[in-house]
Design an enzyme around this catalytic site. Sequence first.
Site, short mmCIF file in Angstrom:
data_model
loop_
_atom_site.label_atom_id
_atom_site.label_comp_id
_atom_site.label_asym_id
_atom_site.label_seq_id
_atom_site.Cartn_x
_atom_site.Cartn_y
_atom_site.Cartn_z
N HIS A 30 -75.46 71.92 33.14
CA HIS A 30 -76.12 70.63 33.39
C HIS A 30 -76.58 70.05 32.06
O HIS A 30 -77.63 70.39 31.55
CB HIS A 30 -77.31 70.84 34.34
CG HIS A 30 -78.00 69.58 34.76
ND1 HIS A 30 -78.72 69.47 35.93
CD2 HIS A 30 -78.10 68.35 34.17
CE1 HIS A 30 -79.22 68.27 36.05
NE2 HIS A 30 -78.88 67.57 34.97
N HIS A 32 -76.19 66.23 29.88
CA HIS A 32 -75.68 64.85 29.74
C HIS A 32 -75.40 64.64 28.26
O HIS A 32 -76.32 64.77 27.44
CB HIS A 32 -76.71 63.84 30.20
CG HIS A 32 -77.13 64.02 31.62
ND1 HIS A 32 -76.59 63.30 32.66
CD2 HIS A 32 -78.03 64.88 32.18
CE1 HIS A 32 -77.14 63.69 33.80
NE2 HIS A 32 -78.02 64.65 33.53
N HIS A 210 -76.68 65.02 41.26
CA HIS A 210 -78.13 65.25 41.13
C HIS A 210 -78.73 64.98 42.51
O HIS A 210 -78.40 63.96 43.14
CB HIS A 210 -78.76 64.25 40.17
CG HIS A 210 -78.53 64.53 38.72
ND1 HIS A 210 -77.29 64.70 38.18
CD2 HIS A 210 -79.42 64.67 37.69
CE1 HIS A 210 -77.42 64.92 36.88
NE2 HIS A 210 -78.70 64.91 36.55
N GLU A 213 -84.41 65.92 42.60
CA GLU A 213 -85.17 66.00 41.34
C GLU A 213 -86.50 65.28 41.59
O GLU A 213 -87.57 65.89 41.49
CB GLU A 213 -84.38 65.34 40.21
CG GLU A 213 -85.09 65.36 38.85
CD GLU A 213 -84.29 64.59 37.77
OE1 GLU A 213 -83.38 63.81 38.11
OE2 GLU A 213 -84.61 64.78 36.57
N ASP A 291 -80.31 69.74 30.37
CA ASP A 291 -80.30 68.37 30.89
C ASP A 291 -80.09 67.35 29.76
O ASP A 291 -78.96 66.90 29.55
CB ASP A 291 -81.60 68.09 31.67
CG ASP A 291 -81.48 66.97 32.67
OD1 ASP A 291 -80.38 66.42 32.82
OD2 ASP A 291 -82.49 66.63 33.33
N ASP A 292 -81.16 67.00 29.05
CA ASP A 292 -81.09 66.02 27.96
C ASP A 292 -81.87 66.59 26.78
O ASP A 292 -82.99 66.15 26.49
CB ASP A 292 -81.71 64.69 28.42
CG ASP A 292 -81.00 64.12 29.62
OD1 ASP A 292 -79.90 63.56 29.45
OD2 ASP A 292 -81.52 64.27 30.75
N1 ADE Z 1 -79.39 61.03 33.44
C1 ADE Z 1 -79.68 61.78 32.38
N2 ADE Z 1 -80.60 62.70 32.69
C2 ADE Z 1 -80.89 62.55 34.00
C3 ADE Z 1 -81.76 63.20 34.91
N3 ADE Z 1 -82.53 64.22 34.55
N4 ADE Z 1 -81.80 62.75 36.17
C4 ADE Z 1 -81.03 61.71 36.55
N5 ADE Z 1 -80.21 61.07 35.74
C5 ADE Z 1 -80.13 61.48 34.47
ZN ZN Z 2 -79.37 65.64 34.68
#
Ligand code: ADE
Ligand code: ZN
Length: 351
Positions: A30, A32, A210, A213, A291-292
């Site tokens: 996971h 991005h 997703h 969340e 994630d990011d």
């Molecule tokens: N795009 C990038 N990170 C995300 C996240 N945590 N949830 C939804 N969309 C995303």
């Molecule tokens: Zn994500």
Amino acid sequence: MIESKICLALVLKIIKMKNFIENLPKAELHLHIEGSFEPAQMFEIAKRNKIEIPFKTVEEIEKAYKFDCLQDFLDIYYQGASVLIHEQDFYDLTYSYLKKCADQNVRHTEIMFDPQTHTDRGIAFKTVITGISKACEDAQKNLNVSSYLIMSFLRHLSEEEAFKILEQSLPFKEKIKAVGLDSSEMGNPPSKFKNVYAAAIKAGYIPLAHAGEEGSSDYIWEAIDILKIKRIDHGNNCLQDNNLIKEIIKRDIALTVCPLSNTALQVVKDLKNHPLKKMMNLGLKVTINSDDPAYFGGQVNQNYVEIQKALDLSRENLAVLAKNSFNYSLLPTSKKAEYIKLVDSFFDNNN
Ligand code: ADE
Ligand code: ZN
């Protein structure tokens, strides 16, 4: 004297655990790619593309990275991605992330990209996919890191828009393994994308999304029943519904959990209250992911380190998480088995 000995023993224990995590073979499921955009690289690419960004220094950027919720973060994330113009930009962004994978013993990664974020600004789909996939090919050759690509639909846009990007992706189908669903969850339920998911599956893409969340457990039900997803990104809110938990376990669907993302976006207020261990104890199959990472304060290994500390996870727990990351990847069965064996022998030699 006794106190300083205890202190030293504690420091040694922390260092040994960190070493264990750093050397543990793992996959990341996971991530991005636009969320891996580090401030220094953002400045560099903005400068060469002669694009103004609203920040002058890395410190200013870091100050802006304080989020109250997912939408708060997404506004800044899309702004950052807007400096990516040329194939080389997408290549550089992706290769930088893959180098970090190699440094962290991430042997395989499944990378999400948001083509609509770029095509909506007039960047050709081909530019995006070519830059990203060339970096993946080079990383396989030079770094021995394998990767698959997941094309994510932006859920704040319409299903019609998602169909357009699906159509544009078809000439590059060989380079893309799966489809995903990301961006603003609340008010954009999975059912909104029922038809485009059916079409994506027909085209040969594996469905992922997703769900749960920020959205409720109902969104996860929709994602598994209507979109037929094979893996849930986040999925924290499945804990609201015991029947859903049972169903996820029955169908053997994994959750890609992202601890530092959860605290950065206030999904979980304190890592000490993170539900990861509870999920594992319930029998849910979970993996650890970043994630990011450029926005949430840590790469995948940092996620392992901090959640281990917060929940006092054992080495055995960590090995299970690493094995899950291979077992619930989209790799062929033989490759999964090879990596699982590798984690097992690493654990046996380092326990
Ligand atoms: N795009 C990038 N990170 C995300 C996240 N945590 N949830 C939804 N969309 C995303
Ligand atoms: Zn994500």
